[in-house]
Design a protein around this motif. Structure first.
Motif, PDB file in Angstrom:
ATOM      1  N   PRO A 201       0.838  -1.200   0.000  1.00 12.17           N
ATOM      2  CA  PRO A 201       0.000   0.000   0.000  1.00 12.17           C
ATOM      3  C   PRO A 201       0.876   1.254   0.000  1.00 12.17           C
ATOM      4  O   PRO A 201       1.986   1.246   0.542  1.00 12.17           O
ATOM      5  CB  PRO A 201      -0.804  -0.132   1.301  1.00 12.17           C
ATOM      6  N   PHE A 202       0.353   2.325  -0.589  1.00 14.18           N
ATOM      7  CA  PHE A 202       1.090   3.590  -0.554  1.00 14.18           C
ATOM      8  C   PHE A 202       0.087   4.730  -0.545  1.00 14.18           C
ATOM      9  O   PHE A 202      -1.089   4.556  -0.859  1.00 14.18           O
ATOM     10  CB  PHE A 202       2.047   3.719  -1.741  1.00 14.18           C
ATOM     11  N   GLU A 203       0.552   5.902  -0.147  1.00 20.38           N
ATOM     12  CA  GLU A 203      -0.310   7.075  -0.123  1.00 20.38           C
ATOM     13  C   GLU A 203       0.484   8.294  -0.553  1.00 20.38           C
ATOM     14  O   GLU A 203       1.715   8.352  -0.393  1.00 20.38           O
ATOM     15  CB  GLU A 203      -0.926   7.271   1.262  1.00 20.38           C
ATOM     16  N   LEU A 204      -0.216   9.263  -1.118  1.00 22.58           N
ATOM     17  CA  LEU A 204       0.424  10.458  -1.645  1.00 22.58           C
ATOM     18  C   LEU A 204      -0.622  11.530  -1.903  1.00 22.58           C
ATOM     19  O   LEU A 204      -1.824  11.252  -1.917  1.00 22.58           O
ATOM     20  CB  LEU A 204       1.207  10.151  -2.918  1.00 22.58           C
ATOM     21  N   ASP A 205      -0.145  12.754  -2.131  1.00 18.76           N
ATOM     22  CA  ASP A 205      -1.010  13.870  -2.502  1.00 18.76           C
ATOM     23  C   ASP A 205      -1.123  13.942  -4.022  1.00 18.76           C
ATOM     24  O   ASP A 205      -0.124  13.749  -4.741  1.00 18.76           O
ATOM     25  CB  ASP A 205      -0.456  15.187  -1.976  1.00 18.76           C
ATOM     26  N   VAL A 206      -2.317  14.239  -4.509  1.00 15.71           N
ATOM     27  CA  VAL A 206      -2.549  14.379  -5.951  1.00 15.71           C
ATOM     28  C   VAL A 206      -3.400  15.617  -6.204  1.00 15.71           C
ATOM     29  O   VAL A 206      -4.152  16.061  -5.336  1.00 15.71           O
ATOM     30  CB  VAL A 206      -3.265  13.141  -6.542  1.00 15.71           C
ATOM     31  N   THR A 207      -3.265  16.156  -7.400  1.00 19.66           N
ATOM     32  CA  THR A 207      -4.192  17.169  -7.889  1.00 19.66           C
ATOM     33  C   THR A 207      -4.920  16.583  -9.089  1.00 19.66           C
ATOM     34  O   THR A 207      -4.288  16.193 -10.077  1.00 19.66           O
ATOM     35  CB  THR A 207      -3.464  18.467  -8.291  1.00 19.66           C
ATOM     36  N   CYS A 208      -6.234  16.480  -8.996  1.00 25.57           N
ATOM     37  CA  CYS A 208      -7.078  15.983 -10.079  1.00 25.57           C
ATOM     38  C   CYS A 208      -7.678  17.203 -10.774  1.00 25.57           C
ATOM     39  O   CYS A 208      -8.406  17.983 -10.136  1.00 25.57           O
ATOM     40  CB  CYS A 208      -8.179  15.081  -9.525  1.00 25.57           C
ATOM     41  N   ILE A 209      -7.404  17.363 -12.051  1.00 22.75           N
ATOM     42  CA  ILE A 209      -7.740  18.610 -12.723  1.00 22.75           C
ATOM     43  C   ILE A 209      -8.046  18.351 -14.192  1.00 22.75           C
ATOM     44  O   ILE A 209      -7.498  17.425 -14.801  1.00 22.75           O
ATOM     45  CB  ILE A 209      -6.580  19.632 -12.563  1.00 22.75           C
ATOM     46  N   ASP A 210      -8.926  19.167 -14.759  1.00 22.94           N
ATOM     47  CA  ASP A 210      -9.299  19.043 -16.176  1.00 22.94           C
ATOM     48  C   ASP A 210      -9.486  20.443 -16.763  1.00 22.94           C
ATOM     49  O   ASP A 210     -10.532  21.046 -16.638  1.00 22.94           O
ATOM     50  CB  ASP A 210     -10.592  18.232 -16.303  1.00 22.94           C
ATOM     51  N   ASN A 211      -8.431  20.938 -17.399  1.00 20.42           N
ATOM     52  CA  ASN A 211      -8.562  22.190 -18.140  1.00 20.42           C
ATOM     53  C   ASN A 211      -8.263  21.914 -19.614  1.00 20.42           C
ATOM     54  O   ASN A 211      -7.380  22.508 -20.225  1.00 20.42           O
ATOM     55  CB  ASN A 211      -7.634  23.278 -17.603  1.00 20.42           C
ATOM     56  N   GLY A 212      -9.023  20.990 -20.165  1.00 19.52           N
ATOM     57  CA  GLY A 212      -8.833  20.558 -21.543  1.00 19.52           C
ATOM     58  C   GLY A 212      -8.500  19.089 -21.652  1.00 19.52           C
ATOM     59  O   GLY A 212      -8.762  18.451 -22.669  1.00 19.52           O
ATOM     60  N   MET A 213      -7.919  18.525 -20.586  1.00 13.24           N
ATOM     61  CA  MET A 213      -7.583  17.099 -20.537  1.00 13.24           C
ATOM     62  C   MET A 213      -7.585  16.657 -19.080  1.00 13.24           C
ATOM     63  O   MET A 213      -6.927  17.294 -18.251  1.00 13.24           O
ATOM     64  CB  MET A 213      -6.201  16.847 -21.144  1.00 13.24           C
ATOM     65  N   PRO A 214      -8.310  15.601 -18.732  1.00  8.86           N
ATOM     66  CA  PRO A 214      -8.278  15.118 -17.347  1.00  8.86           C
ATOM     67  C   PRO A 214      -6.885  14.594 -16.990  1.00  8.86           C
ATOM     68  O   PRO A 214      -6.349  13.713 -17.669  1.00  8.86           O
ATOM     69  CB  PRO A 214      -9.306  13.992 -17.331  1.00  8.86           C
ATOM     70  N   LEU A 215      -6.304  15.166 -15.944  1.00  7.44           N
ATOM     71  CA  LEU A 215      -4.976  14.765 -15.487  1.00  7.44           C
ATOM     72  C   LEU A 215      -5.003  14.491 -13.995  1.00  7.44           C
ATOM     73  O   LEU A 215      -5.792  15.082 -13.250  1.00  7.44           O
ATOM     74  CB  LEU A 215      -3.941  15.872 -15.729  1.00  7.44           C
ATOM     75  N   VAL A 216      -4.095  13.621 -13.575  1.00  2.00           N
ATOM     76  CA  VAL A 216      -3.787  13.440 -12.164  1.00  2.00           C
ATOM     77  C   VAL A 216      -2.309  13.755 -12.016  1.00  2.00           C
ATOM     78  O   VAL A 216      -1.458  13.109 -12.634  1.00  2.00           O
ATOM     79  CB  VAL A 216      -4.085  12.007 -11.687  1.00  2.00           C
ATOM     80  N   LEU A 217      -2.005  14.792 -11.231  1.00  2.00           N
ATOM     81  CA  LEU A 217      -0.632  15.238 -11.040  1.00  2.00           C
ATOM     82  C   LEU A 217      -0.142  14.867  -9.657  1.00  2.00           C
ATOM     83  O   LEU A 217      -0.858  15.049  -8.666  1.00  2.00           O
ATOM     84  CB  LEU A 217      -0.537  16.750 -11.239  1.00  2.00           C
ATOM     85  N   PHE A 218       1.088  14.360  -9.585  1.00  2.00           N
ATOM     86  CA  PHE A 218       1.677  13.974  -8.310  1.00  2.00           C
ATOM     87  C   PHE A 218       3.184  14.114  -8.410  1.00  2.00           C
ATOM     88  O   PHE A 218       3.755  14.102  -9.505  1.00  2.00           O
ATOM     89  CB  PHE A 218       1.282  12.549  -7.924  1.00  2.00           C
ATOM     90  N   LYS A 219       3.826  14.285  -7.256  1.00  2.00           N
ATOM     91  CA  LYS A 219       5.275  14.467  -7.241  1.00  2.00           C
ATOM     92  C   LYS A 219       5.969  13.165  -7.642  1.00  2.00           C
ATOM     93  O   LYS A 219       5.644  12.091  -7.129  1.00  2.00           O
ATOM     94  CB  LYS A 219       5.734  14.900  -5.857  1.00  2.00           C
ATOM     95  N   ALA A 220       6.927  13.277  -8.563  1.00  4.95           N
ATOM     96  CA  ALA A 220       7.703  12.106  -8.966  1.00  4.95           C
ATOM     97  C   ALA A 220       8.358  11.455  -7.756  1.00  4.95           C
ATOM     98  O   ALA A 220       8.416  10.223  -7.639  1.00  4.95           O
ATOM     99  CB  ALA A 220       8.750  12.517  -9.995  1.00  4.95           C
ATOM    100  N   ALA A 221       8.823  12.281  -6.817  1.00  7.31           N
ATOM    101  CA  ALA A 221       9.523  11.756  -5.644  1.00  7.31           C
ATOM    102  C   ALA A 221       8.622  10.881  -4.790  1.00  7.31           C
ATOM    103  O   ALA A 221       9.102   9.970  -4.097  1.00  7.31           O
ATOM    104  CB  ALA A 221      10.065  12.915  -4.815  1.00  7.31           C
TER     105      ALA A 221
END
Length: 381
Positions: A201-221
């Motif tokens: 299991p793992f956990e992290l912060d994400v930003t779910c956003i759609d300004n033309g394309m649905p994306l999920v952004l998260f830190k590579a680290a």
């Protein structure tokens, strides 16, 4: 027996594929999709029996018709195919292929050149988004024609070409229900591995956003990456891709997208501090293969997240000052600059997104498909 279908084979931005007039394809969706699969040579990893280039970026199709909505000149339907699958997805947009729509329409006589520049309003039927696209149409001895040669350069494409500008009119919530479909600029997510998965299991912060394309952004680290890995290195990391897919399925449900197992979105985007003077560094999966560059609308969406206070990329981003910002998105083969304009009264709101692309006509003619893909008596649109 084989059946010919008129087509122009075009590069749009960092993608390419065949473009069709809608009336040259079957009217019913099932037959149309069967024809497109035959055109591209899918499903086959090499797409050896069609026009596909054995990669999602070169397994795309554009379908164009005259506008049927007041104020709209052209309507564009984008279809994403996959080399090794029998799916045809017309849910999301493609800003790269969008760059070739107006040149295609001019080449096929669907619209006429207006002067040295031609600006056309285009509706993307996938999501209902509209944009104004401007191409160069200088006068020649044979009349006004699309100009493909010029000094504009975009990373991911060799050489230079004539500039094509795209001014997006309304991109927020293209597929999702609004810019921030979870209602938050940042969500903390915990992932429990599915049965048979070989990761904890793992956990992290994400930003779910759609300004033309649905994306999920998260830190590579947060997934043990530096953000500087090459696409080949990321594509070879099966353990990483398994975790990203589990995250994609979880966050898609949070975004109201349902089961996206067979969908090409949301795109999963690793972000890290800029490495080459840009605003943010990215590695974007589309959705299971790491993009050699970044998609147009993905870049718009990443840039938007960068300027939103509290979003995952915001703390990492190096942004210019002012209400109008040229946000440089770094990607594996260079950078992509998006011009964003913030609302004077609400800096958390984007009122304009514009960018530059290029396109080129590669081939004109007919693509041959097996007659069984479009049986006799099948109707064109």
């Amino acid at each position: 027996m084989q059946k010919p279908v008129p087509t122009l084979f075009m590069r749009g931005g960092t993608s390419r594929g065949p473009f069709f007039l809608e009336h040259d394809l079957p009217q019913d969706t099932a037959t149309r999709d069967r024809v497109l699969l035959a055109v591209m040579g899918s499903p086959d990893r090499r797409q050896i029996d069609g026009l596909g280039g054995a990669h999602p970026l070169t397994s795309k199709v554009g379908i164009v018709r005259a506008g049927t909505t007041p104020g709209v000149d052209l309507e564009f339907l984008f279809a994403q195919l996959q080399p090794d699958r029998d799916t045809v997805d017309t849910t999301a947009n493609c800003g790269n292929m969008l760059a070739a729509v107006v040149p295609f329409a001019l080449e096929r006589g669907l619209i006429q050149a207006q002067g040295d520049e031609t600006t056309v309003r285009v509706l993307t039927r996938n999501t209902g988004m509209q944009c104004d696209i401007t191409v160069l149409t200088p006068d020649t001895s044979e009349g006004r024609q699309v100009c493909y040669e010029g000094q504009a350069r975009i990373d991911g494409v060799p050489g230079t070409s004539a500039p094509i500008t795209i001014n997006f009119l309304d991109t927020a919530g293209s597929v999702c229900d609004g810019l921030l479909p979870t209602g938050n600029v940042c969500d903390h997510v915990r992932i429990t591995p599915p049965v048979g998965a070989d990761f904890p299991p793992f956990e992290l912060d994400v930003t779910c956003i759609d300004n033309g394309m649905p994306l999920v952004l998260f830190k590579a680290a947060d997934l043990g990456c530096t953000g500087r890995e090459t696409p080949a290195e990321l594509n070879a990391d099966t353990a990483l891709k398994a975790r990203i897919e589990a995250l994609r399925l979880k966050t898609a449900a949070m975004m109201g997208l349902g089961d996206v197992t067979d969908r090409n979105y949301p795109k999963m985007t690793l972000v890290s501090a800029p490495q080459a003077g840009g605003a943010i560094n990215t590695r974007c999966f589309i959705p299971h293969v790491c993009h050699e560059a970044i998609g147009v609308l993905a870049a718009v969406t990443v840039g938007t997240a960068c300027v939103l206070d509290g979003a995952v990329p915001h703390a990492l981003a190096q942004l210019p000052t002012g209400r109008r910002k040229a946000v440089s998105i770094e990607h594996p083969s260079g950078e992509f600059t998006v011009e964003l304009e913030l609302d004077a009264q609400d800096p958390q709101k984007i009122v304009r997104a514009a960018l530059l692309r290029t396109a080129r006509l590669i081939m004109r003619g007919e693509v041959m498909i097996p007659a069984g893909a479009w049986p006799a008596g099948g109707n064109a649109a």
